[in-house]
Scaffold this active site. Structure first.
Site, PDB file in Angstrom:
ATOM      1  N   GLY A 158       0.824  -1.202   0.000  1.00  7.57           N
ATOM      2  CA  GLY A 158       0.000   0.000   0.000  1.00  7.57           C
ATOM      3  C   GLY A 158       0.856   1.249   0.000  1.00  7.57           C
ATOM      4  O   GLY A 158       1.955   1.255  -0.542  1.00  7.57           O
ATOM      5  N   GLY A 170       0.893   4.414   5.064  1.00  4.56           N
ATOM      6  CA  GLY A 170       0.345   3.221   5.706  1.00  4.56           C
ATOM      7  C   GLY A 170       1.441   2.262   6.129  1.00  4.56           C
ATOM      8  O   GLY A 170       1.430   1.733   7.249  1.00  4.56           O
ATOM      9  N   GLU A 197       5.482  -3.209   1.196  1.00  7.85           N
ATOM     10  CA  GLU A 197       5.844  -2.757  -0.146  1.00  7.85           C
ATOM     11  C   GLU A 197       5.090  -1.456  -0.348  1.00  7.85           C
ATOM     12  O   GLU A 197       3.852  -1.440  -0.276  1.00  7.85           O
ATOM     13  CB  GLU A 197       5.442  -3.841  -1.146  1.00  7.85           C
ATOM     14  CG  GLU A 197       6.035  -3.650  -2.506  1.00  7.85           C
ATOM     15  CD  GLU A 197       4.964  -3.386  -3.518  1.00  7.85           C
ATOM     16  OE1 GLU A 197       4.719  -2.196  -3.798  1.00  7.85           O
ATOM     17  OE2 GLU A 197       4.365  -4.361  -4.007  1.00  7.85           O
ATOM     18  N   CYS A 247       2.215  -0.717  -8.806  1.00 11.04           N
ATOM     19  CA  CYS A 247       3.393  -0.375  -8.004  1.00 11.04           C
ATOM     20  C   CYS A 247       4.585  -0.144  -8.922  1.00 11.04           C
ATOM     21  O   CYS A 247       5.518   0.547  -8.557  1.00 11.04           O
ATOM     22  CB  CYS A 247       3.764  -1.517  -7.062  1.00 11.04           C
ATOM     23  SG  CYS A 247       2.373  -2.344  -6.325  1.00 11.04           S
TER      24      CYS A 247
END
Lengths: 536, 536
Positions: B247, B251, B271, B308
């Site tokens: 996320g 976070g 990650e 990502c």
């Protein structure tokens, strides 16, 4: 090197493969027998000198990491050869600084050079590189698969904090330094204040080996400083990428906190505190209770009890076998002559922590050995507590660094199992089991696995073999990272991380990932381990 | 399961392999096209329900970790089979919750089941156990060597936080869950609020597979809660022993801080953020600048840029080739129709972060695509900045999650190298190189290795192959732990730690370490890899 290492310590640090004298306040080591300061003094590193050590390490990194595994192996072997050549000089100084017996120190130099040679051997196998190859599948549907290859690369410069109790094997050129250098990481050591002279002699040896084998000047440095300040500054330096530490829980936690507070956090491998429970099961006690009692005290008092793996806790089932154990152990503790501890500070902590443990509700003293008459003297001590109290009082798990152990008397295997279940993380757990204890041992094993890095049967935890299968590590608070070991060849993995290469042309791939496999390393091709070229 | 998974979501969590309705405030997912809340609602987990999920996971752990690798493989394969059987139901709900196109979601279910099957295959090889055997040497001098063996064991219950952008492959039964279950760790998932229905359907499927294959009821749970509170409570639960997270940087850092603040800290694999630099070298640009420009925008706008590994940064050397690239890319961005993003929140952040980047000194906008007329619409955007500004302004490395990319125009390779040198940690780094660029690429490779988990040549970073050699990870801030990957079989190692067995009787050793080697796993004996029994 301008100062040959055939001479004793001079008060220098090592930066840029050369002796450098600090410009800060002077620090000294102390003779633990007399409490008097030893010659010479070491002026501490200035902030600028520490900065230069880190800058040189960062500068050395891209060069050093590209050296072939064989060249790094020759560097490690050269350090080993020089250490062995200088064993007399090293042992003499270490003996003055630590009061550890000369034969023990001689053995420890051999262990240290042997460890360097083992990492050299491991480097040449290439297995540590973790090479994996998933060849392209251009005809795969619905979409072709790219060519993907993986290896491990070094993290970058590593800060090492040695331990007082192993002035060679866990200090300047000890396991952390050997594994980091093997991985391809330059090392900056903070010299241990308890053995500054030993540390200097070893650091000069490492620097000389670096020059002899053509390594970049920044590959190794050692700085000196009092208290925590220099250590915190070292761990906070942005060029440092990982930390190896052996020492107290307080020290380890402070370093872990400093590393976590960095803008870019880094891994910390701190080996801290462990009381190394020894389980005495009924059949073993019935069979050889007295023999175990004597052998236990041998392990307890070895090196004045100053081992990370010292057996500080006994969990035993009551009965005549345990009575025989206690009689023999009590006698052995009373007959122990005591020993000089590493420093007056350690001896003071030892006495105070033992008194605090003895003063907990329900704890009684079974035996207290003699106290040698020297400044840092420590004496063996055996305490006892009913399991019921142990279950209720977490303070009874506090480490007493030295030759004190607490016997927890359990009514039966159920109570012993309950005591195991409340244990904190440990470096080791030992089981003494007779044949009739094997079913009980089988039920206890998973509990021990969850709480310890190494499980021993019918032996003693002191003595950590350096090999491929050793684990010297374990769950918190034994270490800050249970996923690793600080002893044995697996320790190299602490300083590596994986990188994948997708469709990188053969000519640009690292040799260990190229189709031709010139180094013949072990690789997993499509998951299958093996050796040799990749074939279409 | 009392509620068959052939039906749609009911508003339930999964605890103890059964649907459980929360007792807290209701949480809902939203249709990103309209911004309206979807049916049903999910009452959040109470503190007691979360406690029960963790308690059951802790209770399941000793049972689950002792299941054979083959049994765990069958559990994973059963999940895969059921997911494939239910693909239509799953895709329909995920499409409603995420607006991701059905074909993409169908492919993602296949990727998720394929990933589970790959871990099943890996389990059966046994290589992941890292077995090592150093047999006793009773005749060694000066002291005999004990028998020492090593294997990896699971850490314990794992908390998993899924990602919004992969409702299957990085969520409830995604890579973190698959690798943790493979390792022998029970899993407690915090359902992602953006796709609660998809999460419920998948969680019920996992629970059903657990029942079908005889796994303990606590092996898997999924809880629901709004905001950070339940997540922090989950990470702080003493029974949780590791965390997988995909996320945002905010976070991930919050979870890492919560894990570090525990009395017993635990590993966090978060990650987080990456802008995935793409290097365009001169010969590649001269050879195919326009072609690269068009292909680049294809990667940039894939899935509305919500990967990502989205290429958020271009580093390119000025010249006619780059002009052709810019012309083609600009045209493609202008022609892009825009797309609905995953949530209105993400779309809002995307627009704001893009505006903030565009407003930095020296940044100019090259092209801005159309904006679809829906609630959570996002549009492609290409910005440009001179390298000089990029070198001076770390804010230009801020991630814009979505289809925005920043082109850094470099005067020459020297300036491009300087730009690479200031990069933060990344998941990927891509190089487009013609033959004449290979020398430059060779010099850049070490810099890229130090900054990224995966290096690609002549491709695009979107699309992460699930295999043995993949690394989906990288230095901070791409992840909190660069020593691992969240995709591919190496991911299993995140949830394991080594344990050594010293002189443990054959009958008490785990099968994979016994002399006889009944499972025929790969082991290192005295350091040499191979298979088969240990011979004296």
């Amino acid at each position: 090197m301008s100062t040959p290492t055939r001479t004793g310590p001079t008060g220098a640090m090592v930066i840029g493969a050369a002796p450098v004298t600090g410009t800060g306040d002077e620090v000294r080591s102390t003779d633990p027998r007399t409490g008097t300061a030893l010659e010479p003094g070491w002026p501490a590193a200035s902030a600028g000198q520490l900065d230069r050590a880190c800058a040189l390490a960062a500068e050395a990194f891209p060069v050093y990491r590209e050296t072939s595994p064989d060249r790094r192996a020759r560097f490690l072997e050269r350090i080993a050869t020089l250490l062995d050549e200088r064993v007399d000089l090293l042992v003499e100084r270490a003996h003055a600084e630590t009061a550890l017996p000369r034969p023990r120190l001689t053995g420890e130099v051999g262990r240290t050079s042997g460890q360097l040679r083992l990492f050299a051997e491991e480097l040449r196998t290439g297995t540590w590189q973790g090479a994996r190859i998933d060849p392209a599948r251009p005809a795969r549907t619905p979409s072709p698969r790219a060519d993907i290859r993986q290896r491990r690369i070094p993290l970058g410069p590593v800060a090492v904090f040695g331990a007082s109790n192993f002035p060679f094997a866990f200090s300047t050129a000890g396991g952390d330094t050997a594994s980091a250098l093997a991985a391809g990481c330059p090392v900056v050591v903070k010299a241990h204040q308890a053995h500054l002279g030993t540390a200097e002699l070893v650091a000069r040896t490492v620097a000389e080996a670096a020059v002899d084998t053509g390594m970049p000047a920044g590959v190794f440095a050692q700085v000196v400083g009092a208290g925590n300040e220099i250590g915190t500054r070292l761990v906070s330096d942005p060029r440092i990428r990982a930390v190896g530490f052996t020492g107290s829980r307080t020290g380890g936690l402070a370093i872990a906190a400093a590393a976590a507070a960095r803008p870019v956090p880094i891994p910390v491998y701190a080996e801290m505190s462990s009381i190394n429970p020894v389980l005495l099961l009924p059949d073993a006690l019935a069979d050889r209770g007295a023999e175990l009692g004597t052998a236990f005290v041998g392990s307890l008092t070895l090196g004045a009890g100053q081992f990370c793996t010292n057996p500080g806790l006994l969990l035993a089932v009551d009965g005549p076998g345990l009575d025989a154990f206690v009689t023999a152990a009590t006698e052995a503790v009373r007959g122990d002559a005591g020993a000089t501890m590493l420093t007056t500070g350690i001896a003071g902590h030892y006495a105070a922590a033992g008194d605090a443990l003895a003063a907990r509700p329900g704890v009684s003293e079974l035996a207290h050995g003699a106290r040698a008459g020297e400044a840092a003297a420590g004496s063996a001590r055996l305490l006892s507590v009913p399991a019921e109290r142990f279950l209720a009082d977490p303070q009874l798990q506090s480490e007493v660094f030295g030759a004190t152990s607490l016997l927890v008397r359990c009514a039966d295997l159920g109570e012993l199992t309950a005591a195991v279940a409340v244990l904190e993380g440990q470096l080791t757990a030992t089981v003494h089991a007779g044949d009739a204890d094997h079913d009980a041992a089988r039920r206890l094993l998973p509990l021990l696995e969850e709480r310890a890095g190494r499980i021993l049967f019918d032996g003693w935890p002191t003595g950590v073999e350096v090999g491929h299968a050793m684990v010297h590590g374990g769950p918190f608070p034994a270490t800050t990272d249970p996923r690793s070991t600080s002893v044995g060849t697996l320790a190299i993995e602490r300083f590596l991380r994986p990188v994948a290469y997708q469709d990188v042309p053969q000519a640009l791939l690292p040799a260990e990932l190229a189709d031709a496999d010139p180094h013949r390393v072990w690789r997993r091709t499509d998951g299958r381990p093996g050796r040799g070229p990749v074939t279409g």
